[in-house]
Design a protein around this motif. Structure first.
Motif, PDB file in Angstrom:
ATOM      1  N   LYS A  32       0.841  -1.198   0.000  1.00  0.00           N
ATOM      2  CA  LYS A  32       0.000   0.000   0.000  1.00  0.00           C
ATOM      3  C   LYS A  32       0.882   1.256   0.000  1.00  0.00           C
ATOM      4  O   LYS A  32       1.732   1.433   0.868  1.00  0.00           O
ATOM      5  CB  LYS A  32      -0.911  -0.008   1.226  1.00  0.00           C
ATOM      6  N   ASN A  33       0.652   2.118  -0.978  1.00  0.00           N
ATOM      7  CA  ASN A  33       1.387   3.389  -1.083  1.00  0.00           C
ATOM      8  C   ASN A  33       2.904   3.178  -1.049  1.00  0.00           C
ATOM      9  O   ASN A  33       3.641   4.008  -0.490  1.00  0.00           O
ATOM     10  CB  ASN A  33       0.988   4.344   0.051  1.00  0.00           C
ATOM     11  N   LEU A  34       3.376   2.092  -1.657  1.00  0.00           N
ATOM     12  CA  LEU A  34       4.796   1.775  -1.557  1.00  0.00           C
ATOM     13  C   LEU A  34       5.661   2.868  -2.176  1.00  0.00           C
ATOM     14  O   LEU A  34       6.694   3.250  -1.602  1.00  0.00           O
ATOM     15  CB  LEU A  34       5.077   0.427  -2.218  1.00  0.00           C
ATOM     16  N   ARG A  35       5.265   3.376  -3.328  1.00  0.00           N
ATOM     17  CA  ARG A  35       6.060   4.430  -3.962  1.00  0.00           C
ATOM     18  C   ARG A  35       6.106   5.682  -3.093  1.00  0.00           C
ATOM     19  O   ARG A  35       7.157   6.331  -2.954  1.00  0.00           O
ATOM     20  CB  ARG A  35       5.488   4.756  -5.341  1.00  0.00           C
ATOM     21  N   TRP A  36       4.964   6.017  -2.513  1.00  0.00           N
ATOM     22  CA  TRP A  36       4.923   7.203  -1.658  1.00  0.00           C
ATOM     23  C   TRP A  36       5.689   6.981  -0.362  1.00  0.00           C
ATOM     24  O   TRP A  36       6.265   7.923   0.198  1.00  0.00           O
ATOM     25  CB  TRP A  36       3.475   7.594  -1.363  1.00  0.00           C
ATOM     26  N   ARG A  37       5.706   5.745   0.116  1.00  0.00           N
ATOM     27  CA  ARG A  37       6.494   5.457   1.324  1.00  0.00           C
ATOM     28  C   ARG A  37       7.985   5.610   1.049  1.00  0.00           C
ATOM     29  O   ARG A  37       8.740   6.147   1.873  1.00  0.00           O
ATOM     30  CB  ARG A  37       6.164   4.051   1.828  1.00  0.00           C
ATOM     31  N   LEU A  38       8.424   5.140  -0.124  1.00  0.00           N
ATOM     32  CA  LEU A  38       9.827   5.338  -0.494  1.00  0.00           C
ATOM     33  C   LEU A  38      10.137   6.819  -0.700  1.00  0.00           C
ATOM     34  O   LEU A  38      11.229   7.293  -0.350  1.00  0.00           O
ATOM     35  CB  LEU A  38      10.147   4.546  -1.760  1.00  0.00           C
ATOM     36  N   ALA A  39       9.161   7.552  -1.253  1.00  0.00           N
ATOM     37  CA  ALA A  39       9.351   9.003  -1.396  1.00  0.00           C
ATOM     38  C   ALA A  39       9.455   9.662  -0.026  1.00  0.00           C
ATOM     39  O   ALA A  39      10.246  10.608   0.160  1.00  0.00           O
ATOM     40  CB  ALA A  39       8.200   9.596  -2.196  1.00  0.00           C
ATOM     41  N   ALA A  40       8.691   9.176   0.942  1.00  0.00           N
ATOM     42  CA  ALA A  40       8.781   9.705   2.305  1.00  0.00           C
ATOM     43  C   ALA A  40      10.139   9.382   2.917  1.00  0.00           C
ATOM     44  O   ALA A  40      10.718  10.218   3.639  1.00  0.00           O
ATOM     45  CB  ALA A  40       7.662   9.126   3.160  1.00  0.00           C
ATOM     46  N   ASP A  41      10.655   8.189   2.644  1.00  0.00           N
ATOM     47  CA  ASP A  41      11.996   7.836   3.116  1.00  0.00           C
ATOM     48  C   ASP A  41      13.033   8.821   2.580  1.00  0.00           C
ATOM     49  O   ASP A  41      13.905   9.294   3.325  1.00  0.00           O
ATOM     50  CB  ASP A  41      12.359   6.414   2.655  1.00  0.00           C
ATOM     51  N   LEU A  42      12.945   9.122   1.296  1.00  0.00           N
ATOM     52  CA  LEU A  42      13.899  10.038   0.671  1.00  0.00           C
ATOM     53  C   LEU A  42      13.722  11.457   1.192  1.00  0.00           C
ATOM     54  O   LEU A  42      14.714  12.162   1.444  1.00  0.00           O
ATOM     55  CB  LEU A  42      13.732   9.995  -0.848  1.00  0.00           C
ATOM     56  N   ALA A  43      12.477  11.891   1.363  1.00  0.00           N
ATOM     57  CA  ALA A  43      12.225  13.251   1.840  1.00  0.00           C
ATOM     58  C   ALA A  43      12.760  13.443   3.257  1.00  0.00           C
ATOM     59  O   ALA A  43      13.386  14.472   3.564  1.00  0.00           O
ATOM     60  CB  ALA A  43      10.729  13.550   1.789  1.00  0.00           C
ATOM     61  N   ALA A  44      12.526  12.474   4.134  1.00  0.00           N
ATOM     62  CA  ALA A  44      13.014  12.586   5.512  1.00  0.00           C
ATOM     63  C   ALA A  44      14.535  12.584   5.552  1.00  0.00           C
ATOM     64  O   ALA A  44      15.158  13.368   6.284  1.00  0.00           O
ATOM     65  CB  ALA A  44      12.457  11.435   6.352  1.00  0.00           C
ATOM     66  N   ALA A  45      15.156  11.705   4.772  1.00  0.00           N
ATOM     67  CA  ALA A  45      16.617  11.644   4.738  1.00  0.00           C
ATOM     68  C   ALA A  45      17.217  12.926   4.185  1.00  0.00           C
ATOM     69  O   ALA A  45      18.230  13.432   4.700  1.00  0.00           O
ATOM     70  CB  ALA A  45      17.065  10.446   3.896  1.00  0.00           C
ATOM     71  N   THR A  46      16.596  13.468   3.149  1.00  0.00           N
ATOM     72  CA  THR A  46      17.109  14.703   2.553  1.00  0.00           C
ATOM     73  C   THR A  46      16.957  15.877   3.510  1.00  0.00           C
ATOM     74  O   THR A  46      17.845  16.739   3.607  1.00  0.00           O
ATOM     75  CB  THR A  46      16.384  14.995   1.232  1.00  0.00           C
ATOM     76  N   ALA A  47      15.833  15.937   4.219  1.00  0.00           N
ATOM     77  CA  ALA A  47      15.634  17.016   5.187  1.00  0.00           C
ATOM     78  C   ALA A  47      16.684  16.960   6.293  1.00  0.00           C
ATOM     79  O   ALA A  47      17.253  17.994   6.686  1.00  0.00           O
ATOM     80  CB  ALA A  47      14.231  16.923   5.790  1.00  0.00           C
ATOM     81  N   ALA A  48      16.958  15.759   6.797  1.00  0.00           N
ATOM     82  CA  ALA A  48      17.981  15.619   7.835  1.00  0.00           C
ATOM     83  C   ALA A  48      19.355  15.988   7.305  1.00  0.00           C
ATOM     84  O   ALA A  48      20.120  16.706   7.966  1.00  0.00           O
ATOM     85  CB  ALA A  48      17.982  14.185   8.367  1.00  0.00           C
ATOM     86  N   GLY A  49      19.679  15.519   6.103  1.00  0.00           N
ATOM     87  CA  GLY A  49      20.981  15.834   5.520  1.00  0.00           C
ATOM     88  C   GLY A  49      21.150  17.312   5.236  1.00  0.00           C
ATOM     89  O   GLY A  49      22.223  17.884   5.471  1.00  0.00           O
ATOM     90  N   ALA A  50      20.088  17.961   4.735  1.00  0.00           N
ATOM     91  CA  ALA A  50      20.171  19.383   4.425  1.00  0.00           C
ATOM     92  C   ALA A  50      20.341  20.223   5.682  1.00  0.00           C
ATOM     93  O   ALA A  50      21.002  21.270   5.654  1.00  0.00           O
ATOM     94  CB  ALA A  50      18.924  19.821   3.667  1.00  0.00           C
ATOM     95  N   LEU A  51      19.758  19.787   6.784  1.00  0.00           N
ATOM     96  CA  LEU A  51      19.869  20.546   8.029  1.00  0.00           C
ATOM     97  C   LEU A  51      21.282  20.506   8.593  1.00  0.00           C
ATOM     98  O   LEU A  51      21.803  21.529   9.069  1.00  0.00           O
ATOM     99  CB  LEU A  51      18.879  19.992   9.060  1.00  0.00           C
ATOM    100  N   ILE A  52      21.913  19.340   8.541  1.00  0.00           N
ATOM    101  CA  ILE A  52      23.222  19.210   9.184  1.00  0.00           C
ATOM    102  C   ILE A  52      24.383  19.461   8.240  1.00  0.00           C
ATOM    103  O   ILE A  52      25.510  19.666   8.699  1.00  0.00           O
ATOM    104  CB  ILE A  52      23.378  17.807   9.807  1.00  0.00           C
ATOM    105  N   ALA A  53      24.144  19.466   6.923  1.00  0.00           N
ATOM    106  CA  ALA A  53      25.253  19.584   5.962  1.00  0.00           C
ATOM    107  C   ALA A  53      26.081  20.847   6.144  1.00  0.00           C
ATOM    108  O   ALA A  53      27.316  20.775   6.153  1.00  0.00           O
ATOM    109  CB  ALA A  53      24.723  19.486   4.530  1.00  0.00           C
ATOM    110  N   PRO A  54      25.475  22.045   6.296  1.00  0.00           N
ATOM    111  CA  PRO A  54      26.325  23.238   6.470  1.00  0.00           C
ATOM    112  C   PRO A  54      27.194  23.170   7.721  1.00  0.00           C
ATOM    113  O   PRO A  54      28.355  23.594   7.698  1.00  0.00           O
ATOM    114  CB  PRO A  54      25.302  24.387   6.550  1.00  0.00           C
TER     115      PRO A  54
END
Length: 306
Positions: A32-54
């Motif tokens: 169920k909503n597998l593509r959107w779940r993977l998109a959520a995985d990527l969005a959460a990871a990117t948000a965390a990475g963008a916050l700490i990268a600088p």
């Protein structure tokens, strides 16, 4: 007159194959909503990475320029404090270099977003295949998550370090010599311990922390959040000696009796506490702050998709 026992038994006619209804098959996997779940995985990871990268790029850029302040401290060329001060001065003098869109920050973003996405995707795989009856937001995989995120982190870290060396090595400076195999082994073990403490330990430690927090504290700080900060920081007391030993083997190559093991361990012991403090200052933003942001963002997105 026939007794009731002798009465003929009525039998229902056998249904024809055409009247049989196909059985209802229950899907084995939760897609169920597998593509959107993977998109959520990527969005959460990117948000965390963008916050700490600088923040991490502020540390890593200068540390890579001088082969890291911890390496300098272990080799006796300078102290951790003096190198960090010079790092901050260099970054503040050129603030555009620490922007998220700069290449150093982009490399840090790739490193940590890739590591977090790998861990998130393993949780999604586990909720899809291994635990389809459980909510996706409540599933945390174990050994597979540790193995995959360790491989991703080490591979991306090697790529990032090589890029940093090419970018920040001075034109007149000699290229650093390759790391010996024992150094690679020690650094890999160091990173695996940190990954395990960052991704696998917090879900196990959280219930024990929750049980020991006062009610008024628990309303502001969950056991999961506290464990996400405590576990990666605390494990540096164990992994830093491995890091220092790897640096010692790199800085002073040679086998006994040229360099005795007792002498190497003396160098490791003398730099253990200050180097542990320096590594905690780097790990807490990377896997403490980043881990909490990734966890909370993914949990909120998954709950909307369930």
């Amino acid at each position: 007159m026939k007794s009731p026992d002798e009465a003929p038994i009525a039998t229902a006619p056998n249904p024809s194959p055409a009247t049989l209804e196909p059985p209802i098959l229950t899907p084995r996997w939760n897609t169920k909503n597998l593509r959107w779940r993977l998109a959520a995985d990527l969005a959460a990871a990117t948000a965390a990475g963008a916050l700490i990268a600088p923040v991490i790029s502020i540390i890593d850029r200068r540390l890579t320029t001088v082969r890291s302040s911890i390496m300098e401290n272990a080799s006796g060329r300078s102290s951790v404090a003096s190198s960090i001060r010079s790092s901050l001065r260099a970054i503040l003098a050129t603030p555009r270099s620490s922007a998220l869109l700069s290449r150093p920050s982009a490399l840090i973003l790739l490193l940590y977003a890739g590591t977090y996405f790998t861990a998130n995707a393993l949780d999604t795989f586990s909720s899809t295949v291994l635990h389809p009856d459980r909510p996706a937001s409540a599933v945390s995989s174990g050994a597979g998550k540790f193995a995959a995120s360790s491989v991703a982190n080490i591979a991306l870290c090697i790529y990032k370090d090589r890029a940093f060396v090419r970018m920040f090595s001075g034109p007149s400076g000699a290229a650093p010599r390759p790391l010996p195999l024992p150094c690679y082994a020690l650094f890999t073990l160091r990173d695996c311990i940190t990954i395990f403490a960052s991704f696998n330990v917090p879900p196990l430690l959280a219930p024990y922390v929750d049980a020991r927090l006062a009610d008024d504290v628990r309303r502001r700080l969950s056991g999961q959040t506290a464990a996400q900060f405590l576990a990666p920081a605390a494990v540096q007391f164990v992994s830093t000696p491995l890091h220092l030993l790897g640096l010692e083997l790199y800085n002073r190559p040679g086998r006994p009796p040229l360099v005795s093991w007792s002498d190497r361990w003396r160098v490791v012991r003398s730099n253990w506490l200050v180097s542990t403090a320096a590594r905690i200052c780097r790990i807490v933003p990377a896997f403490g702050v980043g881990g909490v942001v990734n966890l909370k963002a993914r949990h909120a997105l998954m709950q909307r998709l369930e």
